[in-house]
Design an enzyme around this catalytic site. Structure first.
Site, PDB file in Angstrom:
ATOM      1  N   LYS A   1     -60.493 -83.855 -22.674  1.00 18.97           N
ATOM      2  CA  LYS A   1     -61.899 -84.248 -22.752  1.00 18.97           C
ATOM      3  C   LYS A   1     -62.738 -83.153 -22.098  1.00 18.97           C
ATOM      4  O   LYS A   1     -63.343 -83.321 -21.038  1.00 18.97           O
ATOM      5  CB  LYS A   1     -62.116 -85.614 -22.103  1.00 18.97           C
TER       6      LYS A   1
ATOM      7  N   GLU B   1     -60.741 -87.267 -36.425  1.00 16.16           N
ATOM      8  CA  GLU B   1     -61.576 -88.151 -35.610  1.00 16.16           C
ATOM      9  C   GLU B   1     -63.014 -88.091 -36.112  1.00 16.16           C
ATOM     10  O   GLU B   1     -63.383 -87.182 -36.844  1.00 16.16           O
ATOM     11  CB  GLU B   1     -61.587 -87.670 -34.153  1.00 16.16           C
TER      12      GLU B   1
ATOM     13  N   ARG C   1     -55.833 -89.098 -17.997  1.00 20.85           N
ATOM     14  CA  ARG C   1     -56.439 -88.145 -18.942  1.00 20.85           C
ATOM     15  C   ARG C   1     -57.345 -87.159 -18.214  1.00 20.85           C
ATOM     16  O   ARG C   1     -57.413 -85.977 -18.562  1.00 20.85           O
ATOM     17  CB  ARG C   1     -57.200 -88.915 -20.030  1.00 20.85           C
TER      18      ARG C   1
HETATM   19  C1  LIG Z   1     -63.467 -87.140 -29.628  1.00 23.09           C
HETATM   20  C2  LIG Z   1     -63.105 -88.475 -29.135  1.00 23.09           C
HETATM   21  N1  LIG Z   1     -62.074 -89.124 -29.700  1.00 23.09           N
HETATM   22  C3  LIG Z   1     -61.694 -90.345 -29.305  1.00 23.09           C
HETATM   23  C4  LIG Z   1     -62.354 -91.018 -28.289  1.00 23.09           C
HETATM   24  C5  LIG Z   1     -61.904 -92.380 -27.895  1.00 23.09           C
HETATM   25  O1  LIG Z   1     -61.289 -92.419 -26.637  1.00 23.09           O
HETATM   26  P1  LIG Z   1     -61.335 -93.724 -25.751  1.00 23.09           P
HETATM   27  O2  LIG Z   1     -60.810 -94.849 -26.577  1.00 23.09           O
HETATM   28  O3  LIG Z   1     -60.461 -93.418 -24.573  1.00 23.09           O
HETATM   29  O4  LIG Z   1     -62.748 -93.945 -25.358  1.00 23.09           O
HETATM   30  C6  LIG Z   1     -63.435 -90.393 -27.664  1.00 23.09           C
HETATM   31  C7  LIG Z   1     -64.177 -91.062 -26.597  1.00 23.09           C
HETATM   32  O5  LIG Z   1     -63.844 -90.973 -25.450  1.00 23.09           O
HETATM   33  C8  LIG Z   1     -63.815 -89.090 -28.071  1.00 23.09           C
HETATM   34  O6  LIG Z   1     -64.827 -88.450 -27.488  1.00 23.09           O
END
Ligand SMILES: Cc1ncc(COP(=O)(O)O)c(C=O)c1O
Length: 344
Positions: free
Chosen positions: A186, A222, A84
Site C-alpha cells: 500500500k 483491481e 500489511r
Molecule cells: C488498490 C486496492 N485494492 C484493494 C483494496 C482493498 O483492500 P481492503 O479490503 O484491505 O480495504 C484497496 C483498499 O485498501 C486498494 O486500495
C-alpha cells in the site's frame, strides 16, 4: 473540540476530529520508535528534503471502526492491516512498525475520537495510518528517520448511489501498477497516477475503472481502490490470485472465507476480461471503503456488458456487514472491541 458532522449527510470525505496520533522512529536508536503521542488535529512539520516528497517514500492503511447496537466500538481484523503496514514498509525501505503497537495506536486514535464514531447504522469511522521517511536526504537511498501517524474521520458510502443498480466500470487496457513493482504494497505512489485515469472515466459517466494486468493486458486485476470477484454462470466465484499487481485486501480475504463457509466454490486464479464478459453472471468489488459493492456493468472498447446476478455478493455481504457492525455473532473471531475508558 471540533464540531460533530451531520450523521445523516456523511460521505467519504474528511471531517477533522479532536486528535491524531504521531510517533517518530529512527533506526539508529534502540528502541527505534518513541512512545507516540496524541495531538490536536493539526499540520505537522516536514523537511522540504523529506524523500517522501521527492521519491514517494510513504505508505498507508485504511480500516474502519463501527458502533455495535450496544454502543461498543468494533475494529475489523486490525491484525491484517498491521501485517500489511509492516510488509508495505519493508518493500519501501521504511522502518517496519511493530504490529502489536500498530493495533494499540489504532485503538488509541479511535478512543480519543470516540465521539466521532457514528451511532450504529449511521456511518463508520475510517482510520488512516500513514508512515513516511522524515529524514532529510538529497540522493536516492535508504534513510533512518521515519514518522508514523494515524488520523480518522467519520464517513458514509464511498460512491454516490447512481441510477444503475451498482457501479458502472470502464475497462482500462493498461495496468494500475508496474509488473514486478509495488502493487502488492500500500505504497502512496501506487495511487498518484490513477487519479487522472479515474477522473477521466468519471467525466464519461463511469463510477470507476477496472484495470487489466500490466504484462498481458488481458487479466482482470483491481479497480482504483478495491479487489474484484466474478460469479460465473456455473456458480464458481473467481478472484485474481495475489501477485505483484494485486493488493492483498482484508475484505477480499474475508469474502473468500465467508463464501467457502457458505459452501461456495472459490477459485483464486487469473481471469481474463474475455471470460468475465462471456461467462460472468455477477461481479463485485471488495474493499474497506467500497465494502462489497455490486458492479452493474463493465464497458470494454465501447461495449457495455451487465451482470444481473447479485446472489453471491448479497449473501457474503450480509454476513460480513453483520459481523462488522455487531449485529451478527462473530463466529470467525474477526472483530476487536475498543475499550472506551480513556487511560490517564
Ligand atoms: C488498490 C486496492 N485494492 C484493494 C483494496 C482493498 O483492500 P481492503 O479490503 O484491505 O480495504 C484497496 C483498499 O485498501 C486498494 O486500495
Amino acid at each position: 473540540m471540533k464540531p460533530l458532522p451531520d450523521w445523516d449527510a456523511l460521505s467519504f470525505s474528511l471531517t477533522e476530529t479532536d486528535a491524531i496520533w504521531v510517533c517518530r522512529g529512527d533506526t539508529r536508536r534502540d528502541p527505534v520508535w518513541d512512545a507516540g503521542t496524541l495531538r490536536p488535529f493539526e499540520d505537522l512539520a516536514i523537511s522540504v528534503a523529506s524523500p517522501a516528497l521527492s521519491y514517494g517514500l510513504g505508505i498507508f492503511e485504511g480500516m474502519k471502526a463501527q458502533r455495535a447496537p450496544d454502543g461498543t466500538i468494533l475494529l475489523f481484523r486490525p491484525d491484517r492491516n498491521a501485517e500489511r503496514f509492516r510488509k508495505s514498509a519493508e518493500r519501501l525501505t521504511l522502518a517496519p512498525f511493530p504490529e502489536a503497537r500498530f493495533i494499540e495506536a489504532v485503538k488509541e486514535t479511535v478512543r480519543a475520537n470516540a465521539r466521532f464514531v457514528p451511532p450504529h447504522g449511521r456511518g463508520t469511522f475510517y482510520v488512516r495510518p500513514v508512515e513516511w521517511a522524515s529524514e532529510a536526504r538529497l540522493g536516492l537511498g535508504m534513510v533512518n528517520g521515519f514518522t508514523v501517524a494515524m488520523y480518522g474521520s467519520p464517513v458514509g458510502g464511498y460512491f454516490k448511489v447512481g441510477g444503475a443498480p451498482g457501479l458502472r466500470l470502464l475497462v482500462k487496457e493498461q495496468g494500475r501498477v508496474a509488473p514486478g513493482g509495488t502493487g502488492w504494497a500500500k505504497a502512496a505512489g501506487n495511487y498518484a497516477g490513477g487519479i487522472l485515469v479515474s477522473a477521466e472515466a468519471k467525466k464519461q459517466g463511469f463510477d470507476d475503472v477496472l484495470y487489466l494486468d500490466a504484462r498481458h493486458v488481458r487479466f482482470v486485476t483491481e479497480t482504483s481502490g478495491s479487489n474484484v470477484f466474478c460469479a460465473l454462470r456455473n456458480g464458481t466465484l473467481v478472484t485474481p490470485p495475489l501477485d505483484d499487481q494485486i493488493l492483498p485486501g482484508v475484505t477480499r480475504l474475508s469474502a473468500i472465507e465467508v463464501a467457502r463457509s457458505l459452501g461456495m466454490r472459490v477459485e483464486e486464479r487469473p481471469i481474463g476480461i474475455d471470460e468475465v464478459v462471456a461467462d460472468g453472471a455477477g461481479l463485485f468489488a471488495t474493499g474497506t471503503a467500497y465494502t462489497l459493492a455490486r458492479i452493474h456493468s463493465v464497458t470494454l472498447r465501447g461495449k457495455e456488458t451487465s451482470f444481473p446476478d447479485d446472489t453471491a455478493r448479497a449473501a457474503i455481504f450480509e454476513i460480513i456487514r453483520g459481523i462488522q457492525n455487531g449485529t451478527r455473532e462473530d463466529t470467525f473471531g474477526w472483530t476487536v472491541p475498543v475499550d472506551q475508558t480513556r487511560r490517564a
